[in-house]
Design a protein around this motif. Structure first.
Motif, PDB file in Angstrom:
ATOM      1  N   ILE A  94      40.274 -31.934 -62.034  1.00 57.59           N
ATOM      2  CA  ILE A  94      41.095 -32.659 -62.839  1.00 57.59           C
ATOM      3  C   ILE A  94      41.345 -33.979 -61.927  1.00 57.59           C
ATOM      4  O   ILE A  94      41.599 -34.150 -60.805  1.00 57.59           O
ATOM      5  N   VAL A  95      41.439 -35.145 -62.514  1.00 55.78           N
ATOM      6  CA  VAL A  95      41.466 -36.257 -61.884  1.00 55.78           C
ATOM      7  C   VAL A  95      43.167 -36.855 -62.353  1.00 55.78           C
ATOM      8  O   VAL A  95      43.434 -36.691 -63.496  1.00 55.78           O
ATOM      9  N   ARG A  96      43.933 -37.218 -61.726  1.00 55.01           N
ATOM     10  CA  ARG A  96      45.422 -37.714 -61.580  1.00 55.01           C
ATOM     11  C   ARG A  96      45.685 -39.086 -60.753  1.00 55.01           C
ATOM     12  O   ARG A  96      45.206 -39.255 -59.638  1.00 55.01           O
ATOM     13  N   GLY A  97      46.020 -40.140 -61.536  1.00 51.02           N
ATOM     14  CA  GLY A  97      46.411 -41.316 -61.114  1.00 51.02           C
ATOM     15  C   GLY A  97      47.948 -40.973 -60.354  1.00 51.02           C
ATOM     16  O   GLY A  97      48.714 -40.414 -61.032  1.00 51.02           O
ATOM     17  N   VAL A  98      48.233 -41.584 -59.112  1.00 48.59           N
ATOM     18  CA  VAL A  98      49.501 -41.931 -58.724  1.00 48.59           C
ATOM     19  C   VAL A  98      49.838 -43.051 -58.341  1.00 48.59           C
ATOM     20  O   VAL A  98      49.061 -43.740 -57.625  1.00 48.59           O
ATOM     21  N   ARG A  99      51.133 -43.572 -58.765  1.00 45.02           N
ATOM     22  CA  ARG A  99      51.651 -44.755 -58.267  1.00 45.02           C
ATOM     23  C   ARG A  99      52.439 -45.033 -57.215  1.00 45.02           C
ATOM     24  O   ARG A  99      52.663 -46.030 -56.590  1.00 45.02           O
ATOM     25  N   ASN A 100      53.305 -43.753 -57.070  1.00 38.65           N
ATOM     26  CA  ASN A 100      54.087 -43.862 -55.707  1.00 38.65           C
ATOM     27  C   ASN A 100      54.519 -42.317 -55.521  1.00 38.65           C
ATOM     28  O   ASN A 100      53.917 -41.321 -55.898  1.00 38.65           O
ATOM     29  N   THR A 101      55.251 -42.277 -54.521  1.00 44.62           N
ATOM     30  CA  THR A 101      55.673 -40.705 -53.927  1.00 44.62           C
ATOM     31  C   THR A 101      56.270 -39.922 -54.955  1.00 44.62           C
ATOM     32  O   THR A 101      56.232 -38.573 -55.049  1.00 44.62           O
ATOM     33  N   THR A 102      57.141 -40.596 -55.885  1.00 51.12           N
ATOM     34  CA  THR A 102      57.587 -39.793 -56.815  1.00 51.12           C
ATOM     35  C   THR A 102      56.682 -39.208 -57.900  1.00 51.12           C
ATOM     36  O   THR A 102      56.379 -37.832 -58.236  1.00 51.12           O
ATOM     37  N   ASP A 103      55.445 -40.033 -58.305  1.00 44.61           N
ATOM     38  CA  ASP A 103      54.246 -39.363 -58.956  1.00 44.61           C
ATOM     39  C   ASP A 103      53.847 -38.331 -58.206  1.00 44.61           C
ATOM     40  O   ASP A 103      53.347 -37.273 -58.585  1.00 44.61           O
ATOM     41  N   LEU A 104      53.536 -38.566 -56.722  1.00 44.72           N
ATOM     42  CA  LEU A 104      52.820 -37.774 -55.933  1.00 44.72           C
ATOM     43  C   LEU A 104      53.553 -36.386 -55.826  1.00 44.72           C
ATOM     44  O   LEU A 104      52.770 -35.285 -56.132  1.00 44.72           O
ATOM     45  N   ARG A 105      54.749 -36.388 -55.899  1.00 43.81           N
ATOM     46  CA  ARG A 105      55.622 -35.088 -55.865  1.00 43.81           C
ATOM     47  C   ARG A 105      55.335 -34.214 -57.112  1.00 43.81           C
ATOM     48  O   ARG A 105      54.974 -33.081 -56.972  1.00 43.81           O
ATOM     49  N   THR A 106      55.517 -34.945 -58.246  1.00 47.51           N
ATOM     50  CA  THR A 106      55.352 -34.279 -59.441  1.00 47.51           C
ATOM     51  C   THR A 106      53.966 -33.733 -59.791  1.00 47.51           C
ATOM     52  O   THR A 106      53.656 -32.676 -60.125  1.00 47.51           O
ATOM     53  N   GLU A 107      52.903 -34.748 -59.319  1.00 49.39           N
ATOM     54  CA  GLU A 107      51.554 -34.296 -59.478  1.00 49.39           C
ATOM     55  C   GLU A 107      51.002 -33.366 -58.492  1.00 49.39           C
ATOM     56  O   GLU A 107      49.981 -32.484 -58.958  1.00 49.39           O
ATOM     57  N   TYR A 108      51.618 -33.238 -57.285  1.00 46.37           N
ATOM     58  CA  TYR A 108      51.349 -32.192 -56.314  1.00 46.37           C
ATOM     59  C   TYR A 108      51.554 -30.660 -57.067  1.00 46.37           C
ATOM     60  O   TYR A 108      50.774 -29.891 -56.723  1.00 46.37           O
ATOM     61  N   GLN A 109      52.840 -30.712 -57.415  1.00 44.28           N
ATOM     62  CA  GLN A 109      53.111 -29.656 -58.142  1.00 44.28           C
ATOM     63  C   GLN A 109      52.360 -29.040 -59.067  1.00 44.28           C
ATOM     64  O   GLN A 109      52.123 -27.960 -59.380  1.00 44.28           O
ATOM     65  N   LEU A 110      51.872 -29.899 -60.201  1.00 38.57           N
ATOM     66  CA  LEU A 110      50.725 -29.561 -61.255  1.00 38.57           C
ATOM     67  C   LEU A 110      49.691 -29.284 -60.525  1.00 38.57           C
ATOM     68  O   LEU A 110      48.832 -28.236 -61.031  1.00 38.57           O
ATOM     69  N   ALA A 111      49.188 -29.997 -59.445  1.00 39.81           N
ATOM     70  CA  ALA A 111      48.060 -29.535 -58.788  1.00 39.81           C
ATOM     71  C   ALA A 111      47.760 -28.352 -58.344  1.00 39.81           C
ATOM     72  O   ALA A 111      46.875 -27.602 -58.377  1.00 39.81           O
ATOM     73  N   ALA A 112      49.061 -27.916 -57.516  1.00 38.48           N
ATOM     74  CA  ALA A 112      49.121 -26.566 -57.329  1.00 38.48           C
ATOM     75  C   ALA A 112      48.991 -25.607 -58.212  1.00 38.48           C
ATOM     76  O   ALA A 112      48.286 -24.297 -58.150  1.00 38.48           O
ATOM     77  N   PHE A 123      43.371 -36.844 -56.607  1.00 35.30           N
ATOM     78  CA  PHE A 123      44.457 -37.872 -56.893  1.00 35.30           C
ATOM     79  C   PHE A 123      43.636 -39.229 -56.440  1.00 35.30           C
ATOM     80  O   PHE A 123      43.061 -39.448 -55.532  1.00 35.30           O
ATOM     81  N   LEU A 124      43.868 -40.191 -57.284  1.00 39.56           N
ATOM     82  CA  LEU A 124      43.272 -41.638 -57.060  1.00 39.56           C
ATOM     83  C   LEU A 124      44.623 -42.399 -57.105  1.00 39.56           C
ATOM     84  O   LEU A 124      45.399 -42.635 -58.019  1.00 39.56           O
ATOM     85  N   PRO A 125      44.946 -42.944 -56.069  1.00 35.19           N
ATOM     86  CA  PRO A 125      46.087 -44.058 -55.967  1.00 35.19           C
ATOM     87  C   PRO A 125      45.989 -45.048 -56.902  1.00 35.19           C
ATOM     88  O   PRO A 125      44.785 -45.651 -57.153  1.00 35.19           O
ATOM     89  N   ALA A 126      46.986 -45.768 -57.318  1.00 33.39           N
ATOM     90  CA  ALA A 126      47.018 -46.767 -58.161  1.00 33.39           C
ATOM     91  C   ALA A 126      46.425 -48.026 -57.378  1.00 33.39           C
ATOM     92  O   ALA A 126      47.081 -48.176 -56.179  1.00 33.39           O
ATOM     93  N   GLN A 127      45.849 -49.052 -57.993  1.00 27.14           N
ATOM     94  CA  GLN A 127      45.451 -50.179 -57.257  1.00 27.14           C
ATOM     95  C   GLN A 127      46.838 -50.843 -57.351  1.00 27.14           C
ATOM     96  O   GLN A 127      47.623 -50.734 -57.898  1.00 27.14           O
TER      97      GLN A 127
END
Length: 143
Positions: A94-112, A123-127
């Motif tokens: 699964i590929v997920r884009g993350v823009r900030n630490t809030t996105d990362l926290r949410t996406e990390y839970q889904l990734a787990a 995770f691919l950080p936003a440009q």
């Protein structure tokens, strides 16, 4: 991406509600194409969000925004768990884009959760120029 003989083809899925599909989403798909053999943009149903159109209409809108020569990218609508789609369609990541630490926290839970179901997440950080871009912001400007 050139194929090496004997190398396994890796399919990735990039799920989201894409309401609407933004330049940031397009950038994530573009970069995922460089990493994986095939990318499926999975237009998903999210019970928390209330999109303006159904997933089939959003999938058609995503298709219309993809360059015609991106032959390794497909678009699919899906209403179940992303991990279920991955198992049914032989998708390895699964590929997920993350823009900030809030996105990362949410996406990390889904990734787990997805990892526990057998599907890892990349995770691919936003440009930097796209960090402020969100579907909510695009809808606000358009509305």
């Amino acid at each position: 991406m050139a194929r090496t003989p004997g190398r396994v083809c890796v399919r990735a899925v990039y799920p989201g509600s894409f309401d609407p599909f933004t330049p940031g989403h397009l950038n994530v798909v573009s970069r995922a194409r460089d990493l994986f053999d095939e990318v499926v943009v999975l237009v998903a149903v999210n019970s928390i969000k209330r999109p303006g159109t159904d997933e089939e209409e959003r999938a058609a809108a995503v298709r219309a925004n993809l360059p015609a020569d991106w032959s390794t990218v497909t678009v699919a609508a899906w209403s179940g768990l992303t991990s279920t789609y991955c198992r049914h369609h032989e998708v390895g990541v699964i590929v997920r884009g993350v823009r900030n630490t809030t996105d990362l926290r949410t996406e990390y839970q889904l990734a787990a959760m997805n990892h526990s179901l057998g599907v890892p997440t990349v995770f691919l950080p936003a440009q930097p120029e796209l960090v402020a871009m969100s579907s909510t912001a695009v809808r606000s400007v358009a509305g």
